[in-house]
Motif scaffolding. Sequence first.
Motif, PDB file in Angstrom:
ATOM      1  N   ILE A  75     -80.451  22.304  14.020  1.00 17.29           N
ATOM      2  CA  ILE A  75     -79.257  22.616  14.810  1.00 17.29           C
ATOM      3  C   ILE A  75     -79.554  22.598  16.317  1.00 17.29           C
ATOM      4  N   GLY A  76     -80.701  23.124  16.714  1.00 21.45           N
ATOM      5  CA  GLY A  76     -81.027  23.156  18.141  1.00 21.45           C
ATOM      6  C   GLY A  76     -81.205  21.760  18.718  1.00 21.45           C
ATOM      7  N   THR A  96     -81.401  22.321  29.381  1.00 22.71           N
ATOM      8  CA  THR A  96     -82.798  22.742  29.360  1.00 22.71           C
ATOM      9  C   THR A  96     -83.038  23.255  27.940  1.00 22.71           C
ATOM     10  N   ALA A  97     -84.139  22.821  27.325  1.00 22.78           N
ATOM     11  CA  ALA A  97     -84.316  23.130  25.901  1.00 22.78           C
ATOM     12  C   ALA A  97     -85.779  23.422  25.611  1.00 22.78           C
ATOM     13  N   SER A  98     -86.016  24.399  24.743  1.00 28.60           N
ATOM     14  CA  SER A  98     -87.402  24.778  24.461  1.00 28.60           C
ATOM     15  C   SER A  98     -87.897  24.230  23.140  1.00 28.60           C
ATOM     16  N   VAL A  99     -89.193  23.925  23.123  1.00 28.82           N
ATOM     17  CA  VAL A  99     -89.908  23.518  21.912  1.00 28.82           C
ATOM     18  C   VAL A  99     -91.223  24.296  21.925  1.00 28.82           C
ATOM     19  N   PRO A 118     -71.607  22.387  33.443  1.00 23.22           N
ATOM     20  CA  PRO A 118     -72.334  23.592  33.023  1.00 23.22           C
ATOM     21  C   PRO A 118     -73.782  23.289  32.638  1.00 23.22           C
ATOM     22  N   HIS A 119     -74.609  24.270  32.828  1.00 21.73           N
ATOM     23  CA  HIS A 119     -76.032  24.154  32.484  1.00 21.73           C
ATOM     24  C   HIS A 119     -76.289  24.961  31.209  1.00 21.73           C
ATOM     25  N   TRP A 120     -76.796  24.288  30.180  1.00 26.26           N
ATOM     26  CA  TRP A 120     -77.064  24.934  28.891  1.00 26.26           C
ATOM     27  C   TRP A 120     -78.564  25.136  28.726  1.00 26.26           C
ATOM     28  N   LEU A 121     -78.935  26.285  28.181  1.00 24.65           N
ATOM     29  CA  LEU A 121     -80.318  26.521  27.755  1.00 24.65           C
ATOM     30  C   LEU A 121     -80.301  26.697  26.241  1.00 24.65           C
ATOM     31  N   ILE A 122     -81.091  25.893  25.557  1.00 26.37           N
ATOM     32  CA  ILE A 122     -81.169  25.989  24.093  1.00 26.37           C
ATOM     33  C   ILE A 122     -82.596  26.368  23.716  1.00 26.37           C
ATOM     34  N   ALA A 123     -82.748  27.500  23.089  1.00 25.60           N
ATOM     35  CA  ALA A 123     -84.079  27.934  22.634  1.00 25.60           C
ATOM     36  C   ALA A 123     -84.269  27.479  21.190  1.00 25.60           C
ATOM     37  N   SER A 162     -71.401  20.775  12.174  1.00 27.05           N
ATOM     38  CA  SER A 162     -71.643  22.181  12.521  1.00 27.05           C
ATOM     39  C   SER A 162     -71.833  22.329  14.022  1.00 27.05           C
ATOM     40  N   VAL A 163     -72.675  21.478  14.592  1.00 25.82           N
ATOM     41  CA  VAL A 163     -72.995  21.601  16.021  1.00 25.82           C
ATOM     42  C   VAL A 163     -71.773  21.294  16.885  1.00 25.82           C
ATOM     43  N   ALA A 164     -70.972  20.318  16.476  1.00 29.80           N
ATOM     44  CA  ALA A 164     -69.743  20.047  17.247  1.00 29.80           C
ATOM     45  C   ALA A 164     -68.892  21.315  17.303  1.00 29.80           C
ATOM     46  N   GLY A 165     -68.838  22.038  16.170  1.00 29.00           N
ATOM     47  CA  GLY A 165     -68.086  23.294  16.150  1.00 29.00           C
ATOM     48  C   GLY A 165     -68.728  24.364  17.014  1.00 29.00           C
TER      49      GLY A 165
END
Length: 225
Positions: A13-14, A29-32, A2-7, A196-199
């Motif tokens: 957490i991000g 793919t992740a934004s800063v 799967p392809h994840w986008l994290i803003a 938290s993030v694992a959850g």
Amino acid sequence: MPHWLIAGASRGIGLETARQLAARGARVTASVRSAAGLAALKSAAPQATPLHFDVRDEAAIRVAAAQVSDPIDVLVANAGAYGPQRQSSTDMDFEGALDLLSINTLGPLRVVQAFLPLVKRGAHPRVVLMTSRLGSMSIGGASNVAYRVSKAGLNKIAQCLADDLKAEGVIVVALSPGRVRTDMGGPNAELDVCDSVAGVIRVAESLTLVDTGRYLDYRGEDLPW
Ligand SMILES: NC(=O)c1ccc[n+]([C@@H]2O[C@H](COP(=O)([O-])OP(=O)(O)OC[C@H]3O[C@@H](n4cnc5c(N)ncnc54)[C@H](OP(=O)(O)O)[C@@H]3O)[C@@H](O)[C@H]2O)c1
């Protein structure tokens, strides 16, 4: 894969979400929005593809979305802020509160709308809007009014998006990460960011269309609206 986008993946957490996903070989793919954020992302998740935008800037988000061609399976709208110093119901910094609404409430919607064509092409498309228990209308407390209002508004946006996108198979949830030790949560929060993030990732992976429109925490338990 799967392809994840994290803003919003420069810290907290991000960043940890990008790190955990990249460590297990997921496509991320992740934004800063700063050089320091980019450096942090490159160090924690070297395989992640970076994008640059502030969630208040619709044009910049759309430019970033145009740089992505692969379908997105999971969009995590994580970027958020806590708002101005003065934000009680009897003493509000209104400019600061408006800015917070633009970040926490409309920011996730700007991101979802810009990336929606890619999300709709995902194999099992999911949208996770990072909210808070403080956005619940059922849970009392009067501190941080602007933040509470911003997340209550985001919860309503989650409901509306879930309704609008259900027929197209896009799952939308409002997800609270718990009280987490980050810059925002502070050193005394109960949860380590890794836990938290694992959850959060586990819940996002487990979502099916019957879950759309739910308000959940990082353990997958329902929160009262
Ligand atoms: N920590 C908690 O206990 C807790 C509890 C409930 C909900 N949440 C929610 O979880 C999410 C992440 O929180 P966190 O604890 O990781 O906070 P954090 O450590 O303060 O990190 C916030 C992240 O959001 C980004 N961001 C802030 N304003 C932005 C903007 N205008 N445009 C783009 N990115 C922006 C930051 O980027 P920069 O580095 O560039 O500022 C950073 O990557 C937030 O939505 C928050 O409301 C957190």
